[in-house]
Design a protein around this motif. Structure first.
Motif, PDB file in Angstrom:
ATOM      1  N   TRP A   1      40.132  40.736  33.512  1.00 15.10           N
ATOM      2  CA  TRP A   1      41.132  39.677  33.576  1.00 15.10           C
ATOM      3  C   TRP A   1      41.417  39.105  32.183  1.00 15.10           C
ATOM      4  CZ3 TRP A   1      39.445  36.124  38.252  1.00 15.10           C
ATOM      5  CH2 TRP A   1      39.477  36.867  39.424  1.00 15.10           C
TER       6      TRP A   1
ATOM      7  N   GLY B   1      46.807  44.164  33.368  1.00 13.29           N
ATOM      8  CA  GLY B   1      47.647  44.180  34.562  1.00 13.29           C
ATOM      9  C   GLY B   1      49.083  44.539  34.250  1.00 13.29           C
ATOM     10  N   VAL B   2      49.657  43.879  33.252  1.00 14.61           N
ATOM     11  CA  VAL B   2      51.044  44.157  32.862  1.00 14.61           C
ATOM     12  C   VAL B   2      51.162  45.581  32.319  1.00 14.61           C
ATOM     13  CG1 VAL B   2      52.884  43.547  31.257  1.00 14.61           C
ATOM     14  CG2 VAL B   2      51.638  41.761  32.445  1.00 14.61           C
TER      15      VAL B   2
ATOM     16  N   SER C   1      48.539  36.279  40.183  1.00 10.81           N
ATOM     17  CA  SER C   1      49.393  37.417  40.561  1.00 10.81           C
ATOM     18  C   SER C   1      50.866  37.060  40.465  1.00 10.81           C
ATOM     19  CB  SER C   1      49.050  37.912  41.966  1.00 10.81           C
ATOM     20  OG  SER C   1      47.898  38.724  41.932  1.00 10.81           O
TER      21      SER C   1
ATOM     22  N   LEU D   1      51.715  37.487  36.858  1.00  9.63           N
ATOM     23  CA  LEU D   1      51.836  38.907  36.531  1.00  9.63           C
ATOM     24  C   LEU D   1      53.176  39.441  37.025  1.00  9.63           C
ATOM     25  CD1 LEU D   1      50.970  41.682  35.547  1.00  9.63           C
ATOM     26  CD2 LEU D   1      49.455  41.850  37.525  1.00  9.63           C
TER      27      LEU D   1
ATOM     28  N   ARG E   1      55.849  38.314  34.710  1.00  6.20           N
ATOM     29  CA  ARG E   1      55.811  39.040  33.440  1.00  6.20           C
ATOM     30  C   ARG E   1      56.407  40.442  33.589  1.00  6.20           C
ATOM     31  NH1 ARG E   1      50.172  38.774  30.695  1.00  6.20           N
ATOM     32  NH2 ARG E   1      51.367  39.715  29.016  1.00  6.20           N
TER      33      ARG E   1
END
Length: 182
Positions: A103, A108-109, A139, A142, A145
């Motif tokens: 994290w 994630g992106v 989330s 995310l 983004r």
């Protein structure tokens, strides 16, 4: 080349079909209350094994599934990110679940962007969604983004029909327009 051999590389990550050696990391994720808070809760190791088999099974039967995300620098499995569409699902989803150790690093992106490119280019999807608990602010961020927006409340199939979700998403055209240099 079989889809089971699919590999996508980003600057820091490798996305590939899940392998048996990834299971200890998956089991760790499934035992983490905070990491599983919005994805159905924790699972004991034996139940985690059955969940673990879902992604390779999806790859065999549907030709896609969430990718195992491998951090290049350590070689460790850090999560699952990618295309997901179980029976009765509200749309063609790019979903994610990351181990807590991953994290806050932008993984994630990075992984979801590569997975979205792949879903649009290889699977020919016309749009993507993200099924997100209304309380899951990380989330939602995310999804923002990635350029997705909240499309309103959604409904998952049984046995999850009582789980509140918002559908976030965007079209193929929106995704590729956003990526064009201005």
């Amino acid at each position: 080349m079989s889809r089971l051999d699919t590999r996508i590389e980003t600057p820091r990550l490798l996305l590939r079909v899940q392998r048996e050696e990834d299971f200890p990391y998956f089991a760790e994720l499934q035992a983490d209350e905070e990491a599983c808070r919005y994805i159905g809760g924790t699972s004991p190791r034996a139940a985690a094994w059955r969940k673990f088999l879902q992604m390779p099974g999806a790859w065999v039967l549907q030709g896609f599934g969430m990718f195992a995300v491998i951090e290049k620098s350590s070689g460790e499995w850090i999560g699952n990110i990618g295309p997901w569409q179980p029976e009765g699902w509200p749309g063609t989803e790019i979903g994610w679940a990351l181990r807590r150790a991953a994290w806050g690093k932008g993984y994630g992106v990075e992984a979801a962007s590569a997975a979205m490119d792949w879903a649009f280019d290889t699977l020919g999807w016309s749009n993507v969604i993200h099924s997100i608990d209304p309380e899951n602010l990380a989330s939602q961020e995310l999804a923002r983004r990635l350029g997705s927006r909240n499309l309103g409340p959604g409904k998952l199939p049984a046995p999850f029909e009582e789980v509140p979700i918002d559908i976030w998403g965007q079209s193929r055209e929106e995704w590729f327009a956003r990526k064009q240099p201005k």
